[in-house]
Design a protein around this motif. Sequence first.
Motif, PDB file in Angstrom:
ATOM      1  N   GLY B  61       0.824  -1.214   0.000  1.00 48.17           N
ATOM      2  CA  GLY B  61       0.000   0.000   0.000  1.00 48.17           C
ATOM      3  C   GLY B  61       0.852   1.255   0.000  1.00 48.17           C
ATOM      4  O   GLY B  61       0.567   2.209  -0.727  1.00 48.17           O
ATOM      5  N   VAL B  62       1.939   1.222   0.802  1.00 46.26           N
ATOM      6  CA  VAL B  62       2.819   2.398   0.854  1.00 46.26           C
ATOM      7  C   VAL B  62       3.415   2.672  -0.527  1.00 46.26           C
ATOM      8  O   VAL B  62       3.385   3.798  -1.031  1.00 46.26           O
ATOM      9  N   SER B  63       3.931   1.595  -1.150  1.00 52.09           N
ATOM     10  CA  SER B  63       4.518   1.780  -2.481  1.00 52.09           C
ATOM     11  C   SER B  63       3.476   2.313  -3.458  1.00 52.09           C
ATOM     12  O   SER B  63       3.743   3.210  -4.263  1.00 52.09           O
ATOM     13  N   PHE B  64       2.303   1.740  -3.384  1.00 52.44           N
ATOM     14  CA  PHE B  64       1.232   2.095  -4.303  1.00 52.44           C
ATOM     15  C   PHE B  64       0.850   3.554  -4.140  1.00 52.44           C
ATOM     16  O   PHE B  64       0.683   4.283  -5.118  1.00 52.44           O
ATOM     17  N   GLN B  65       0.747   3.958  -2.892  1.00 56.13           N
ATOM     18  CA  GLN B  65       0.375   5.341  -2.609  1.00 56.13           C
ATOM     19  C   GLN B  65       1.419   6.302  -3.173  1.00 56.13           C
ATOM     20  O   GLN B  65       1.085   7.334  -3.745  1.00 56.13           O
ATOM     21  N   ARG B  66       2.691   5.928  -3.019  1.00 52.43           N
ATOM     22  CA  ARG B  66       3.757   6.780  -3.552  1.00 52.43           C
ATOM     23  C   ARG B  66       3.604   6.929  -5.064  1.00 52.43           C
ATOM     24  O   ARG B  66       3.743   8.012  -5.614  1.00 52.43           O
ATOM     25  N   VAL B  67       3.333   5.781  -5.718  1.00 45.76           N
ATOM     26  CA  VAL B  67       3.194   5.834  -7.174  1.00 45.76           C
ATOM     27  C   VAL B  67       2.038   6.750  -7.565  1.00 45.76           C
ATOM     28  O   VAL B  67       2.167   7.589  -8.459  1.00 45.76           O
ATOM     29  N   ILE B  68       0.916   6.586  -6.875  1.00 44.54           N
ATOM     30  CA  ILE B  68      -0.258   7.390  -7.233  1.00 44.54           C
ATOM     31  C   ILE B  68       0.034   8.882  -7.079  1.00 44.54           C
ATOM     32  O   ILE B  68      -0.193   9.678  -8.001  1.00 44.54           O
ATOM     33  N   ILE B  69       0.599   9.247  -5.932  1.00 45.59           N
ATOM     34  CA  ILE B  69       0.866  10.670  -5.695  1.00 45.59           C
ATOM     35  C   ILE B  69       1.850  11.214  -6.727  1.00 45.59           C
ATOM     36  O   ILE B  69       1.608  12.234  -7.373  1.00 45.59           O
ATOM     37  N   GLY B  70       2.957  10.472  -6.904  1.00 49.81           N
ATOM     38  CA  GLY B  70       3.968  10.931  -7.851  1.00 49.81           C
ATOM     39  C   GLY B  70       3.405  11.029  -9.257  1.00 49.81           C
ATOM     40  O   GLY B  70       3.685  11.973  -9.995  1.00 49.81           O
TER      41      GLY B  70
END
Lengths: 251, 259
Positions: B61-70
């Motif tokens: 989830g953390v990785s995914f969230q980073r991707v979405i924001i970026g």
Amino acid sequence: MVENAPEVIIQDLNRIYKGSDEAVHAVKDISLTLTPGSFTALVGFSGCGKTTLLRMLAGLEEPSSGSISLFPENSYPAVIFQTPRLLPWMTIKKNMNIALRHRVIPRQNKREIKKRVHAALEMVGLNDRADAYPHELSGGMAQRVGLARALCQESGFMLMDEPFSSLDALTRENLQKELKSIWEKKKSTTLFITHDIAEALVLASRILIMKEGSIIADLDRNDWILRNKPEAAIMSLMNNPLIPRMVYATS
Amino acid sequence: MKKLKWTAALETLAVPFLLLALWALASERQWVHPYLLPSPLRVAKAALRLAESGALFKHLGVSFQRVIIGFFITLGIAVPLSFLIHSLPFLKRLLRVPLEFLRSVPPISTIPLLILWFGIGEASKTAIIVMASFFPVFLNLMGGLNNIEEDWKELARSLQLDQGEYIRFVLFPAAFPSFLTGIQLGLSYCWRALMGAEMIAAASGLGYLILDSQDMGRIDRVFVGIFTLGICGILLDKILIKAFNCLIPWKDLEEEQNW
Ligand SMILES: Nc1ncnc2c1ncn2[C@@H]1O[C@H](COP(=O)(O)OP(=O)(O)OP(=O)(O)O)[C@@H](O)[C@H]1O
Ligand SMILES: [Mg+2]
């Protein structure tokens, strides 16, 4: 809003394409006048410059020299291209709607737009396909939508580049009749390109024959030359090797 | 019809199953030291345990969230910039060299700088993601805008569409398929770059999980992390293509990738 049919005056019009090898003189020294509300057919062999002439009239191509004047000046043609050119990402209905954005005034008159689109699609027999995408239509259907799109604009100036070329004989005959009756009501100044001499004779009161970039004959439907066997007469004009230099004059 | 579908499914799954069997055999016979190649069963158990404790989903989830924001930041820069450059050619000449320079720099190589500037907080990862996804999105959208067919421009002119209508009804839809290709590529690029960044400068995320497991000697967990990445990649691609096909019904996107 019904526009007035404009007068179109073409003077010494030339178009030269400077291609990779040899320059192509696609339109040569054409001068002619389309009277307001006239229906003129333009016939000629493939590659003789018909589309080039029409594109210059539509303002899509700059003349190399010469001029085109419209009276009234603000006339704006409805164009049927040689290929239907329906935007593939829009349904048929949407394709028709955007053609009316600057034709229906006030622009937000949704009811008027809807009415016109409906009527035009009805005429070409495609009302049941209004929500289809262009790729779901056959070639002939797409061509009919192109026709409907031009007609619903109700312009006083129509430029049509072989609008019936990929239709079967029966559909073509029906649409010729429709077009004729619409023109009789509206009397738009119309230039109609076709390969089909019979079609030109049915629709137009004036027939221009083009060869190698020039107008070699400018015939009225009632000219003596067209009284009997008109198709043979036109064919022989088109095939006469002398004619490109000897512009055919009619009384 | 149905039978055909079955054989097709068998064909696509045959090789994965074969590899799995080979793997099981290799660890069973101890062709490789069990520390280096844990058995499929052990990996599955590790996966289950990581899933149960919630650690796997937390890191994912953390990785995914980073991707979405970026990625949203990327879109926010790349989309307006593409349209601006498309309509103002002098901008292209102005920005050519800086953009070409940035494109030639692999994002991961900037990590030491990013750590110095931003520490190992979110900012450095976001920067990596933006750098990795910007060019695929930007270049594909630019390509789509620049390659619009002359026919459509002429049609727009003959229908008297004004600039705004032209962009809305003609230019953007024409470029849209390339834009989606850019999104697809951009997502997979930034996912890769992010894994690198998380291994070097992070305390969470899938990349961190993998590296941390190696430090702890839990090779089974390393495998879990790698499999999660691969499976998520496949799923993401499938979902994107499904979504794209809904968005652009006039153009059938290839289900298969052209490798
Ligand atoms: N964009 C272009 N660039 C170079 N040459 C062109 C271009 N458009 C047309 N031509 C040339 O101009 C000539 C006339 O073409 P045009 O399309 O006007 O013919 P046409 O009479 O409409 O033919 P058809 O009946 O086949 O549609 C041809 O020799 C063609 O090769
Ligand atoms: Mg033509």
